[in-house]
Design a protein around this motif. Structure first.
Motif, PDB file in Angstrom:
ATOM      1  N   GLU A 154       0.838  -1.196   0.000  1.00 48.04           N
ATOM      2  CA  GLU A 154       0.000   0.000   0.000  1.00 48.04           C
ATOM      3  C   GLU A 154       0.883   1.260   0.000  1.00 48.04           C
ATOM      4  OE1 GLU A 154      -4.285  -1.167   1.946  1.00 48.04           O
ATOM      5  OE2 GLU A 154      -2.726  -0.520   3.320  1.00 48.04           O
ATOM      6  N   VAL A 155       0.419   2.254  -0.737  1.00 54.08           N
ATOM      7  CA  VAL A 155       1.218   3.474  -0.902  1.00 54.08           C
ATOM      8  C   VAL A 155       0.460   4.673  -0.327  1.00 54.08           C
ATOM      9  CG1 VAL A 155       2.272   5.005  -2.637  1.00 54.08           C
ATOM     10  CG2 VAL A 155       2.265   2.523  -2.994  1.00 54.08           C
ATOM     11  N   ASP A 156       1.173   5.464   0.476  1.00 58.79           N
ATOM     12  CA  ASP A 156       0.584   6.667   1.064  1.00 58.79           C
ATOM     13  C   ASP A 156       0.212   7.644  -0.050  1.00 58.79           C
ATOM     14  OD1 ASP A 156      -0.187   8.389   3.197  1.00 58.79           O
ATOM     15  OD2 ASP A 156       1.695   9.493   2.969  1.00 58.79           O
ATOM     16  N   GLY A 157      -1.028   8.153   0.003  1.00 61.88           N
ATOM     17  CA  GLY A 157      -1.468   9.103  -1.028  1.00 61.88           C
ATOM     18  C   GLY A 157      -2.054   8.428  -2.253  1.00 61.88           C
ATOM     19  N   VAL A 158      -1.990   7.087  -2.288  1.00 62.38           N
ATOM     20  CA  VAL A 158      -2.597   6.353  -3.406  1.00 62.38           C
ATOM     21  C   VAL A 158      -3.736   5.478  -2.855  1.00 62.38           C
ATOM     22  CG1 VAL A 158      -2.253   4.601  -5.222  1.00 62.38           C
ATOM     23  CG2 VAL A 158      -0.467   6.306  -4.755  1.00 62.38           C
ATOM     24  N   ASP A 159      -3.388   4.603  -1.911  1.00 64.52           N
ATOM     25  CA  ASP A 159      -4.407   3.732  -1.311  1.00 64.52           C
ATOM     26  C   ASP A 159      -5.159   4.472  -0.209  1.00 64.52           C
ATOM     27  OD1 ASP A 159      -3.777   1.051  -2.625  1.00 64.52           O
ATOM     28  OD2 ASP A 159      -1.817   1.774  -1.970  1.00 64.52           O
ATOM     29  N   TYR A 160      -4.424   5.129   0.614  1.00 60.72           N
ATOM     30  CA  TYR A 160      -4.965   5.951   1.715  1.00 60.72           C
ATOM     31  C   TYR A 160      -3.960   7.069   1.978  1.00 60.72           C
ATOM     32  CZ  TYR A 160      -8.280   2.358   3.436  1.00 60.72           C
ATOM     33  OH  TYR A 160      -9.323   1.468   3.583  1.00 60.72           O
ATOM     34  N   TYR A 161      -4.404   8.078   2.746  1.00 66.46           N
ATOM     35  CA  TYR A 161      -3.446   8.959   3.437  1.00 66.46           C
ATOM     36  C   TYR A 161      -3.305   8.356   4.824  1.00 66.46           C
ATOM     37  CZ  TYR A 161      -4.585  12.239  -0.291  1.00 66.46           C
ATOM     38  OH  TYR A 161      -4.766  12.815  -1.521  1.00 66.46           O
ATOM     39  N   PHE A 162      -2.123   7.857   5.145  1.00 73.88           N
ATOM     40  CA  PHE A 162      -1.900   7.223   6.443  1.00 73.88           C
ATOM     41  C   PHE A 162      -1.439   8.278   7.440  1.00 73.88           C
ATOM     42  CE2 PHE A 162      -1.314   3.835   3.276  1.00 73.88           C
ATOM     43  CZ  PHE A 162      -2.167   2.876   3.778  1.00 73.88           C
ATOM     44  N   VAL A 163      -2.187   8.456   8.516  1.00 74.05           N
ATOM     45  CA  VAL A 163      -1.840   9.488   9.507  1.00 74.05           C
ATOM     46  C   VAL A 163      -1.908   8.899  10.924  1.00 74.05           C
ATOM     47  CG1 VAL A 163      -2.663  11.418   8.076  1.00 74.05           C
ATOM     48  CG2 VAL A 163      -4.232  10.343   9.709  1.00 74.05           C
ATOM     49  N   SER A 164      -1.387   9.658  11.878  1.00 73.27           N
ATOM     50  CA  SER A 164      -1.441   9.213  13.280  1.00 73.27           C
ATOM     51  C   SER A 164      -2.837   9.498  13.847  1.00 73.27           C
ATOM     52  CB  SER A 164      -0.401   9.973  14.097  1.00 73.27           C
ATOM     53  OG  SER A 164      -0.772  11.338  14.142  1.00 73.27           O
ATOM     54  N   LYS A 165      -3.108   8.844  14.981  1.00 75.04           N
ATOM     55  CA  LYS A 165      -4.380   9.061  15.669  1.00 75.04           C
ATOM     56  C   LYS A 165      -4.518  10.540  16.047  1.00 75.04           C
ATOM     57  CE  LYS A 165      -6.952   6.932  19.454  1.00 75.04           C
ATOM     58  NZ  LYS A 165      -6.743   7.333  20.841  1.00 75.04           N
ATOM     59  N   GLU A 166      -3.407  11.123  16.511  1.00 81.80           N
ATOM     60  CA  GLU A 166      -3.439  12.526  16.946  1.00 81.80           C
ATOM     61  C   GLU A 166      -3.816  13.432  15.781  1.00 81.80           C
ATOM     62  OE1 GLU A 166      -0.885  10.395  17.622  1.00 81.80           O
ATOM     63  OE2 GLU A 166      -1.614  10.100  19.670  1.00 81.80           O
ATOM     64  N   GLU A 167      -3.188  13.179  14.631  1.00 79.53           N
ATOM     65  CA  GLU A 167      -3.475  14.027  13.471  1.00 79.53           C
ATOM     66  C   GLU A 167      -4.937  13.867  13.035  1.00 79.53           C
ATOM     67  OE1 GLU A 167      -0.729  13.904  10.155  1.00 79.53           O
ATOM     68  OE2 GLU A 167      -2.127  15.075   8.927  1.00 79.53           O
ATOM     69  N   PHE A 168      -5.427  12.610  13.056  1.00 83.86           N
ATOM     70  CA  PHE A 168      -6.811  12.369  12.639  1.00 83.86           C
ATOM     71  C   PHE A 168      -7.769  13.125  13.570  1.00 83.86           C
ATOM     72  CE2 PHE A 168     -10.677  10.351  11.453  1.00 83.86           C
ATOM     73  CZ  PHE A 168     -10.490   9.746  10.227  1.00 83.86           C
ATOM     74  N   GLU A 169      -7.497  13.024  14.877  1.00 79.76           N
ATOM     75  CA  GLU A 169      -8.400  13.666  15.849  1.00 79.76           C
ATOM     76  C   GLU A 169      -8.358  15.186  15.724  1.00 79.76           C
ATOM     77  OE1 GLU A 169      -7.358  11.634  19.499  1.00 79.76           O
ATOM     78  OE2 GLU A 169      -8.794  10.034  19.056  1.00 79.76           O
TER      79      GLU A 169
END
Ligand code: 5GP
Length: 205
Positions: free
Chosen positions: A50-65
């Protein structure tokens, strides 16, 4: 001749493991589409390949919140211990410019979109049987057995929500499912409620 210039929001949902992702990818591999995929944001760790920015934007819990606090999601949900959400601005901008936007999301997120944007097209991807669903989750090999059990239990709840959707597409065969989705999108563009104003204007000219 295309009468409605407004982009459609197409929501593809259904139980985890049903093959939503595979069907969506098959849809996007076709040359005869004009669809834009909305890349979701998640706190789940990337799977192999999986590739960041292609499949998902992968972020930390803190950033998501932080983004939840700042109202940056059109919808979001927790699923098996992780956050998943649709970044709001990108989707709204694309729709305004007339693009067709596809969301591939779990059922709670789809319910939130239904409340906010009832004009969207809601497509439920359904497994042919629970057995088929379990086999798919096992053969995918991305979850351990507890997580598979948890996802199957969740699927029993999720199947009940199918009645809230505009269309049910059974994923018996990926290409057939993608064909049916294309047919749904074309039919939606011809819907009177989406086209009548534009058509009458055209006939007056
Ligand atoms: P996975 O971890 O298998 O990639 O995804 C788990 C579930 O989350 C799938 O049902 C997938 O469709 C859903 N999902 C992916 N992105 C989003 C999103 O932005 N919002 C919501 N509500 N669900 C999502």
């Amino acid at each position: 001749m295309k009468l409605d210039n407004q982009g459609l929001l197409i929501v593809i949902s259904g139980p985890s493991g049903v093959g939503k992702g595979t069907v969506r990818k098959a849809l996007f591999q076709r040359s005869d589409h004009d669809l834009e995929y909305s890349i979701s944001m998640t706190t789940r760790k990337p799977r192999e390949g999986e590739v960041d920015g292609v499949d998902y934007y992968f972020v930390s819990k803190e950033e998501f919140e932080e983004r939840i606090k700042n109202d940056q999601f059109l919808e979001y949900a927790t699923f098996v211990g992780n956050y998943y959400g649709t970044p709001k601005d990108k989707v709204l901008d694309k729709l305004k410019s007339g693009s067709e936007v596809v969301l591939e999301i779990e059922v709670n997120g789809a319910s939130q979109i239904k409340k906010k944007m009832p004009d969207a097209v809601f497509i439920f991807i359904a497994p042919p049987t629970y057995d088929a669903l379990e086999k798919r989750l096992i053969s995918r090999g991305t979850e351990h057995s507890d997580a598979i059990k948890e996802r199957i239990e969740k699927a029993h709840q999720e199947i009940k929500l199918a009645s809230q959707y505009d269309y049910i597409v059974i994923n018996d065969e990926v290409d057939n499912a993608a064909d049916r989705i294309m047919a749904i999108i074309r039919a939606e563009h011809a819907k009177t409620t989406r086209t009548i104003d534009e058509y009458l204007k055209l006939m007056e000219e």
